[in-house]
Design a protein around this motif. Sequence first.
Motif, mmCIF file in Angstrom:
data_model
loop_
_atom_site.group_PDB
_atom_site.id
_atom_site.type_symbol
_atom_site.label_atom_id
_atom_site.label_comp_id
_atom_site.label_asym_id
_atom_site.label_seq_id
_atom_site.Cartn_x
_atom_site.Cartn_y
_atom_site.Cartn_z
ATOM 1 N N ALA A 1 4.076 -6.082 3.092
ATOM 2 C CA ALA A 1 3.003 -5.869 1.560
ATOM 3 C C ALA A 1 3.797 -4.430 1.393
ATOM 4 N N ARG A 2 3.470 -3.603 1.578
ATOM 5 C CA ARG A 2 4.332 -2.390 0.970
ATOM 6 C C ARG A 2 5.230 -2.575 0.290
ATOM 7 N N VAL A 3 6.324 -3.411 0.453
ATOM 8 C CA VAL A 3 7.784 -3.765 -0.502
ATOM 9 C C VAL A 3 6.950 -4.870 -1.420
ATOM 10 N N ILE A 4 5.624 -5.792 -1.481
ATOM 11 C CA ILE A 4 5.563 -6.407 -2.535
ATOM 12 C C ILE A 4 4.597 -6.493 -2.941
ATOM 13 N N ILE A 5 3.179 -4.972 -2.504
ATOM 14 C CA ILE A 5 2.579 -4.108 -3.688
ATOM 15 C C ILE A 5 3.111 -3.239 -5.200
ATOM 16 N N ASP A 6 4.568 -2.758 -4.015
ATOM 17 C CA ASP A 6 5.402 -1.720 -5.174
ATOM 18 C C ASP A 6 6.025 -2.585 -6.416
ATOM 19 N N ASP A 7 6.651 -3.491 -5.382
ATOM 20 C CA ASP A 7 7.218 -4.215 -7.023
ATOM 21 C C ASP A 7 6.325 -5.136 -7.826
ATOM 22 N N ILE A 8 5.150 -5.617 -7.059
ATOM 23 C CA ILE A 8 4.011 -5.478 -8.842
ATOM 24 C C ILE A 8 3.385 -4.904 -9.913
ATOM 25 N N LEU A 9 3.446 -3.699 -8.712
ATOM 26 C CA LEU A 9 3.172 -2.085 -9.807
ATOM 27 C C LEU A 9 4.168 -2.000 -10.381
ATOM 28 N N ASN A 10 5.250 -2.342 -10.080
ATOM 29 C CA ASN A 10 6.782 -1.929 -10.879
ATOM 30 C C ASN A 10 6.116 -3.003 -12.392
ATOM 31 N N ARG A 11 5.643 -4.192 -12.063
ATOM 32 C CA ARG A 11 5.622 -5.702 -12.741
ATOM 33 C C ARG A 11 4.396 -5.491 -13.661
ATOM 34 N N GLY A 12 3.744 -4.220 -13.477
ATOM 35 C CA GLY A 12 3.174 -3.911 -14.826
ATOM 36 C C GLY A 12 1.239 -4.371 -13.918
ATOM 37 N N ALA A 13 1.083 -5.226 -12.845
ATOM 38 C CA ALA A 13 0.210 -6.253 -12.703
ATOM 39 C C ALA A 13 -0.414 -5.070 -11.480
ATOM 40 N N VAL A 14 -1.759 -5.423 -11.225
ATOM 41 C CA VAL A 14 -2.477 -4.659 -9.889
ATOM 42 C C VAL A 14 -2.396 -5.808 -8.537
ATOM 43 N N PRO A 15 -2.117 -5.087 -7.487
ATOM 44 C CA PRO A 15 -2.146 -5.723 -6.408
ATOM 45 C C PRO A 15 -3.207 -5.806 -6.117
ATOM 46 N N ILE A 16 -4.542 -6.830 -5.507
ATOM 47 C CA ILE A 16 -5.445 -6.896 -4.707
ATOM 48 C C ILE A 16 -5.043 -7.535 -3.288
ATOM 49 N N VAL A 17 -5.472 -6.420 -2.476
ATOM 50 C CA VAL A 17 -5.419 -6.813 -1.023
ATOM 51 C C VAL A 17 -6.600 -7.652 -0.172
ATOM 52 N N VAL A 18 -6.429 -8.431 0.201
ATOM 53 C CA VAL A 18 -7.939 -9.118 0.721
ATOM 54 C C VAL A 18 -7.981 -9.449 2.121
ATOM 55 N N GLY A 19 -8.964 -8.922 2.732
ATOM 56 C CA GLY A 19 -8.820 -8.976 4.427
ATOM 57 C C GLY A 19 -10.171 -8.773 4.781
ATOM 58 N N GLY A 20 -9.980 -9.328 6.514
ATOM 59 C CA GLY A 20 -8.724 -9.641 6.875
ATOM 60 C C GLY A 20 -8.759 -7.611 8.157
ATOM 61 N N THR A 21 -8.464 -7.773 9.039
ATOM 62 C CA THR A 21 -7.962 -6.968 10.386
ATOM 63 C C THR A 21 -7.589 -5.524 9.646
ATOM 64 N N MET A 22 -8.734 -4.560 10.327
ATOM 65 C CA MET A 22 -8.925 -3.381 10.101
ATOM 66 C C MET A 22 -7.776 -2.336 9.601
ATOM 67 N N MET A 23 -6.664 -2.365 11.173
ATOM 68 C CA MET A 23 -6.007 -1.733 11.920
ATOM 69 C C MET A 23 -5.101 -1.965 10.983
ATOM 70 N N TYR A 24 -4.997 -3.706 10.204
ATOM 71 C CA TYR A 24 -3.452 -4.283 9.138
ATOM 72 C C TYR A 24 -3.749 -2.874 8.056
ATOM 73 N N ILE A 25 -5.062 -3.138 7.299
ATOM 74 C CA ILE A 25 -5.301 -1.781 6.260
ATOM 75 C C ILE A 25 -5.035 -0.758 6.145
ATOM 76 N N GLY A 26 -5.333 -0.802 7.881
ATOM 77 C CA GLY A 26 -5.285 0.832 8.178
ATOM 78 C C GLY A 26 -3.923 1.221 8.181
ATOM 79 N N TRP A 27 -2.710 0.454 8.723
ATOM 80 C CA TRP A 27 -1.687 0.750 8.028
ATOM 81 C C TRP A 27 -1.098 0.568 7.497
ATOM 82 N N LEU A 28 -1.798 -0.073 6.239
ATOM 83 C CA LEU A 28 -0.475 -0.427 4.857
ATOM 84 C C LEU A 28 -1.328 0.908 4.053
ATOM 85 N N LEU A 29 -2.592 1.006 4.134
ATOM 86 C CA LEU A 29 -2.955 2.438 3.392
ATOM 87 C C LEU A 29 -2.202 4.105 3.889
ATOM 88 N N HIS A 30 -2.428 3.742 5.314
ATOM 89 C CA HIS A 30 -2.043 5.325 6.004
ATOM 90 C C HIS A 30 -0.427 5.664 6.728
#
Length: 258
Positions: free
Chosen positions: A35-64
């Motif tokens: 997910a982190r690689v995908i998010i960076d690619d989306i940002l580099n293309r000038g788009a906004v990634p929207i993460v939708v979920g789901g499991t809070m542990m997954y989101i916690g790891w992604l953010l922190h």
Amino acid sequence: NKPTQEERSLFPHHLVDIMELGKDEFTAGKFHDEARVIIDDILNRGAVPIVVGGTMMYIGWLLHGKPAAPKNDAHVRATVKEMLDQVEGDWEKGLDLLRAMDVDKATKIQRNDWYRLSRAMEVLMASKQGETFKDYADKGAVPSRARKASTMTDERLNKLLKDHRKASPASSSHVDGIKGDDAVQHSNDENTTLAEQGDSSGNIGMLDIEQGLQCEVQCYFVNAPRMELAHRIDLRCEKMLMLGLLDEVGELLLRGVL
């Protein structure tokens, strides 16, 4: 539920249909890395990634960032499985094995949650001698660390939620699914999904895999009255059964996947 083909045609979706149950292993750590690689690619293309979920542990790891706990080890997992097989389904005997490694962690495992019991034993057996889960609390993206790192107070969060509800009174009725052009379907526990929506321009990727996301993050929570929410959950479960959930699970059982 997984986004439909029609929903997926509205915006590019990522990390959907990328694994096959029984053949591929998908963990929170793997989700974090991909997910982190995908998010960076989306940002580099000038788009906004929207993460939708789901499991809070997954989101916690992604953010922190990922926690400092050791990675899954096939040999350790096999050893733990053999140890738990010997207790022959006796929960207290299984819990005693964990108590011998980490008394505090053993008090936090819900009864008959064999998966978390097994995973806790795996982590401890792969750790340095004498290390417990408490030792990891300040080393990685665990909830306590996330709360300490946050500058958002409960008072401030509640004010933002109230302001949002006043501005968008109809939003509380959209518990799951699509609302206009600015939302995507939620994901299940094993596969948090990503959707993107074009917005700004320029190279704005700021990814550091070992740390938290190095960019602005805005969080939105969709709420509904309790009775309405319960009714929608009931309907969702009934729909899953009508669409063949029992047949799917039966097939997986016959294949020996579950």
